[in-house]
Design an enzyme around this catalytic site. Sequence first.
Site, mmCIF file in Angstrom:
data_model
loop_
_atom_site.group_PDB
_atom_site.id
_atom_site.type_symbol
_atom_site.label_atom_id
_atom_site.label_comp_id
_atom_site.label_asym_id
_atom_site.label_seq_id
_atom_site.Cartn_x
_atom_site.Cartn_y
_atom_site.Cartn_z
ATOM 1 N N ASN A 180 0.878 -1.160 -0.036
ATOM 2 C CA ASN A 180 0.073 -0.199 -0.082
ATOM 3 C C ASN A 180 0.799 1.424 -0.065
ATOM 4 O OD1 ASN A 180 -1.885 1.926 0.491
ATOM 5 N ND2 ASN A 180 -2.842 1.305 2.283
ATOM 6 N N LYS A 187 3.205 0.983 3.212
ATOM 7 C CA LYS A 187 2.989 -0.252 4.095
ATOM 8 C C LYS A 187 2.969 -1.446 3.378
ATOM 9 C CE LYS A 187 -0.375 2.469 6.513
ATOM 10 N NZ LYS A 187 -1.734 3.016 6.282
ATOM 11 N N ARG A 263 -2.623 -2.162 -3.335
ATOM 12 C CA ARG A 263 -3.677 -1.298 -3.328
ATOM 13 C C ARG A 263 -3.818 -0.244 -4.397
ATOM 14 N NH1 ARG A 263 -5.946 0.496 1.652
ATOM 15 N NH2 ARG A 263 -7.946 0.764 1.151
ATOM 16 N N HIS A 352 -13.292 2.702 -0.733
ATOM 17 C CA HIS A 352 -13.410 1.734 0.492
ATOM 18 C C HIS A 352 -13.821 0.466 0.084
ATOM 19 C CE1 HIS A 352 -13.490 5.178 3.351
ATOM 20 N NE2 HIS A 352 -12.187 4.878 3.335
ATOM 21 N N HIS A 380 -18.254 2.101 6.878
ATOM 22 C CA HIS A 380 -16.668 1.977 7.230
ATOM 23 C C HIS A 380 -16.233 3.690 7.563
ATOM 24 C CE1 HIS A 380 -12.228 1.407 6.163
ATOM 25 N NE2 HIS A 380 -12.312 2.583 6.277
ATOM 26 N N LEU A 381 -16.194 3.621 8.762
ATOM 27 C CA LEU A 381 -15.956 4.964 9.530
ATOM 28 C C LEU A 381 -14.710 5.200 10.012
ATOM 29 C CD1 LEU A 381 -19.412 4.951 11.786
ATOM 30 C CD2 LEU A 381 -18.975 5.722 9.369
ATOM 31 N N ASN A 383 -10.776 7.759 9.149
ATOM 32 C CA ASN A 383 -10.549 9.147 8.860
ATOM 33 C C ASN A 383 -11.267 9.750 7.347
ATOM 34 O OD1 ASN A 383 -8.746 10.488 10.379
ATOM 35 N ND2 ASN A 383 -7.093 9.360 10.050
ATOM 36 N N GLY A 384 -11.292 8.705 6.556
ATOM 37 C CA GLY A 384 -12.128 8.722 5.687
ATOM 38 C C GLY A 384 -13.509 7.914 5.720
ATOM 39 N N ARG A 413 -12.756 16.016 5.600
ATOM 40 C CA ARG A 413 -13.565 16.315 4.370
ATOM 41 C C ARG A 413 -15.242 16.598 4.625
ATOM 42 N NH1 ARG A 413 -11.761 10.902 2.023
ATOM 43 N NH2 ARG A 413 -9.418 11.018 2.119
ATOM 44 N N ARG A 457 -11.381 10.501 18.839
ATOM 45 C CA ARG A 457 -10.836 10.211 20.142
ATOM 46 C C ARG A 457 -11.157 11.633 20.946
ATOM 47 N NH1 ARG A 457 -6.635 5.859 18.964
ATOM 48 N NH2 ARG A 457 -6.434 7.329 17.545
ATOM 49 N N GLY A 503 -11.731 2.816 12.276
ATOM 50 C CA GLY A 503 -11.275 3.142 13.514
ATOM 51 C C GLY A 503 -12.570 3.714 14.483
ATOM 52 N N GLY A 505 -15.932 3.214 13.590
ATOM 53 C CA GLY A 505 -16.993 2.154 13.732
ATOM 54 C C GLY A 505 -16.388 1.118 14.471
ATOM 55 N N GLU A 559 -7.973 -4.895 5.468
ATOM 56 C CA GLU A 559 -7.858 -4.779 3.709
ATOM 57 C C GLU A 559 -6.617 -5.600 3.468
ATOM 58 O OE1 GLU A 559 -8.522 -0.345 5.132
ATOM 59 O OE2 GLU A 559 -9.419 -0.313 3.336
HETATM 60 P P1 ADP Z 1 -7.994 5.475 8.207
HETATM 61 O O1 ADP Z 1 -9.034 5.916 7.604
HETATM 62 O O2 ADP Z 1 -6.912 6.601 8.136
HETATM 63 O O3 ADP Z 1 -7.616 4.205 7.911
HETATM 64 P P2 ADP Z 1 -8.811 4.452 10.896
HETATM 65 O O4 ADP Z 1 -9.678 3.515 10.329
HETATM 66 O O5 ADP Z 1 -7.785 3.925 11.591
HETATM 67 O O6 ADP Z 1 -8.292 5.625 9.731
HETATM 68 O O7 ADP Z 1 -9.751 5.398 11.750
HETATM 69 C C1 ADP Z 1 -9.125 6.737 12.244
HETATM 70 C C2 ADP Z 1 -10.047 7.248 13.131
HETATM 71 O O8 ADP Z 1 -10.731 6.447 14.156
HETATM 72 C C3 ADP Z 1 -9.922 8.349 13.967
HETATM 73 O O9 ADP Z 1 -10.660 9.397 13.876
HETATM 74 C C4 ADP Z 1 -9.728 8.024 15.428
HETATM 75 O O10 ADP Z 1 -9.945 9.106 16.263
HETATM 76 C C5 ADP Z 1 -10.799 6.842 15.298
HETATM 77 N N1 ADP Z 1 -10.713 5.971 16.327
HETATM 78 C C6 ADP Z 1 -9.736 4.996 16.710
HETATM 79 N N2 ADP Z 1 -9.958 4.415 18.001
HETATM 80 C C7 ADP Z 1 -11.030 4.793 18.279
HETATM 81 C C8 ADP Z 1 -11.701 4.781 19.521
HETATM 82 N N3 ADP Z 1 -11.328 3.595 20.385
HETATM 83 N N4 ADP Z 1 -12.830 5.160 19.765
HETATM 84 C C9 ADP Z 1 -13.203 6.232 19.078
HETATM 85 N N5 ADP Z 1 -12.577 6.600 17.862
HETATM 86 C C10 ADP Z 1 -11.600 5.877 17.556
#
Ligand code: ADP
Length: 779
Positions: A180, A187, A263, A352, A380-381, A383-384, A413, A457, A503, A505, A559
């Site tokens: 990736n 990665k 990817r 995604h 899928h929640l 950063n994106g 975004r 967080r 992250g 979700g 992924e």
């Molecule tokens: P990316 O989309 O970059 O792959 P991730 O899927 O790792 O990112 O998601 C990152 C998001 O998930 C950030 O907003 C982070 O704060 C949030 N996150 C990660 N762990 C937790 C948690 N335990 N509780 C709430 N939010 C979290």
Amino acid sequence: MSMHESAELIRLLKEQVSLFKTFEDERIEELVRGSRQITIEPNESVIRFGEEGRFLGILLDGQAEVSVTDDRGDKHPLHVLQPGEIFGEMSLMTGDRTMADVIGLTRCRALLVPQRLFSTLIASHPPSVVQLSRTIVERLRSMAYEEKGSELAASALRRSEDPYGFLLRTEEPVRILVINCGSSSLKYNLFDTADPQANARGGIERIGEDGTRLTQRTSRGETRRDLPRGGHGQAFAAMIEAMTTGDGAVLRSPGEVSAVGHRVVHGGDRHSHATVVTDDVIKDIEQAASFAPLHNPVNLIGIREARALFPDAPQVAVFDTAFHQNMPPYAYLYGLPYEYYEGKHLRRYGFHGISHKYVSLKVAEYMKRPYNELETVVCHLGNGASICAIDHGRSVDTSMGLTPAEGLMMGTRCGDMDPAILVHLMQTEGLGPDALNRLINKEGGLRGLSGVSNDMREIEAAAEAGSHRALLALKTFSYRVRKYVGAYVAAMGGIDALAFTGGIGQGSVGVRSLACQGLSHMGIRIDEQKNRDARGFERVCDISAEDSVTHILVVPTDEERMIARETLRALERGYVADILSKQEPTPVPIEVLSHHVHLAQEHVEALFGPGHQLTPVDEGSWPGRFLCEERLRLVGPKGHIDDVRVHGPARRTTQVEIALTEQFRLGVDAPIRESGDLENTPGVWVVGSHGSIALDKGVICAMRHIHMTPEDALRMGLKDKDVVQVSVPGERRLIFGDVLVRVSPTYKLAMHLDTDEGNAANITAGAIGHVDSIQGRKQ
Ligand code: ADP
């Protein structure tokens, strides 16, 4: 195997196995060289019900029993295998999980031939194709496959330990490197299918900046290395060094990598599946770069570096857009003049896809239900963030569009907004493209609204501490998730499962809870305690309340594993492509099939009178099926269609197949489905000469498909439910993608198009097509 042993084996195969009697010496030697000899003890199983069929077995001596065990655990013996007989050929044909156990009765010896080798050798040898297809037809008959096949397949799937292939088991050992490649990060994951202890996961951060650092984890621990500032070339070299030297070594040399899976963010509108990288594929990725300028060019850097470093390993591109390529036009079109779609490719693509597909497959695995029966919404929640509606195995809508900026509000975004805002800002603030780009991609979302952070967080902590804006950001984020879930339940007309991943979700109890509030009338009801207790980064957790009709699950996404799986499957399709390219194309007659109805016997009688039997008018032309004299009228909420032919014989369930444009005439919204897949489809009034019936479901637009016999399929290296591309030569060469292959001894080789497609393509009687390539295989 010693020279003597292998000469002995070759003699045995030629003398005892009728399938190989006509094999030339070279062919049989190749078979023996690529196969594995095993001993089976009494009561030991070689093939277990529910396993993925990966090889074809030949019993060399001893006796073994083939049996099926039903869901109650009762065993039904089917056959006793004698020396020289083959086993495991069924899943070679059906693409289903193995439906029978093969267990040693005495001590036996068997030869296991990897499917790939077997298919290649058989496909190019016509006498074996004929003979093997005869055996398959006989065995299909003895299993009463036509009636019981789908039940057995479903049961095999339920009992499979790994129904969708995530354990990455292969008959021959394979090492897949997953890459990736981002603008400042690389990665990588190494998957060793023979020994998961030899897997590695690593990353290099801050490429091109000061403080570049490599971290790698293997079963033996973690390696960290500081690297001098350098470009992607140096990063790839450092990756190889970390995998081949020191404590973290998992490879002796780069030559041990069998395939590389990349990817790739944007595959444009030509790639609905992962694909082996060729120069044409590189051109497609370059072309799609204008829609993903931050990703596609660096993904290509990764592909070029890997090609140079692993020159013998096939490179596979796994696209984030591919899963959404089958969305219907009304879901992917913007309300812009059509030329913007046709000429400039401005449409919704969705992203995604790797995660959405992985998570929806994990949902099916968890629920022990066939993937293509479920209606699932995946959130899928991260950063994106995006949401996807998966209806019977197909992505039918997703919240991201031409770029990942559309849809949900995200970390930075903005997601959906009135497009006129951009014009307004241009006019009133004089903002140009760069400033607008920053605004919608970097300064918006959680960060912009909260003024605190883009990290959920931190937002949750700030909201807890009383920050009004953080709370607003949290609520706006969750509200959009809820709104989209509701929209997608409406889009599919139902929902079996709702899954949270990414992250946020997987980690945020609060977002999941807020996102599900108020949805109980849709059957979505969360158990707050289970939601609080969920360990979403570790395993699939069920957070639905006892009385929730919908399963609500938290699913850790993976992924990298998905890319490895898709890479394996793309390679498997590669050998089918090889078979197809080496032979004279088989002519496939093209038939345009107008609307028709299959009737259950009770409906035959309701429509045409008690005791009525269907009257064939055109028997023979179509083995196992006939056109009937009987005609029907279909009546929908808006209009009707007269003179619709019935196709015989009577079936278990009634099914109405219409063309896409006829939906409007009737006023029903019929989905594109495989024949027989009728859950959650609209109904219609059907009027016959004696009476009428009100169907509550059963109207579909049939997917374009090819009917073929096992013999045709063996010759082309294909299986039931494969998806292929067919070309029709002529003045203007036509290409039909996404054609479903259906294999049955009762079929005659033909491709069926509906009248819309036939008209659009100007198909005339006698048109002939060829299977060009394979696009996909059953999940
Ligand atoms: P990316 O989309 O970059 O792959 P991730 O899927 O790792 O990112 O998601 C990152 C998001 O998930 C950030 O907003 C982070 O704060 C949030 N996150 C990660 N762990 C937790 C948690 N335990 N509780 C709430 N939010 C979290």
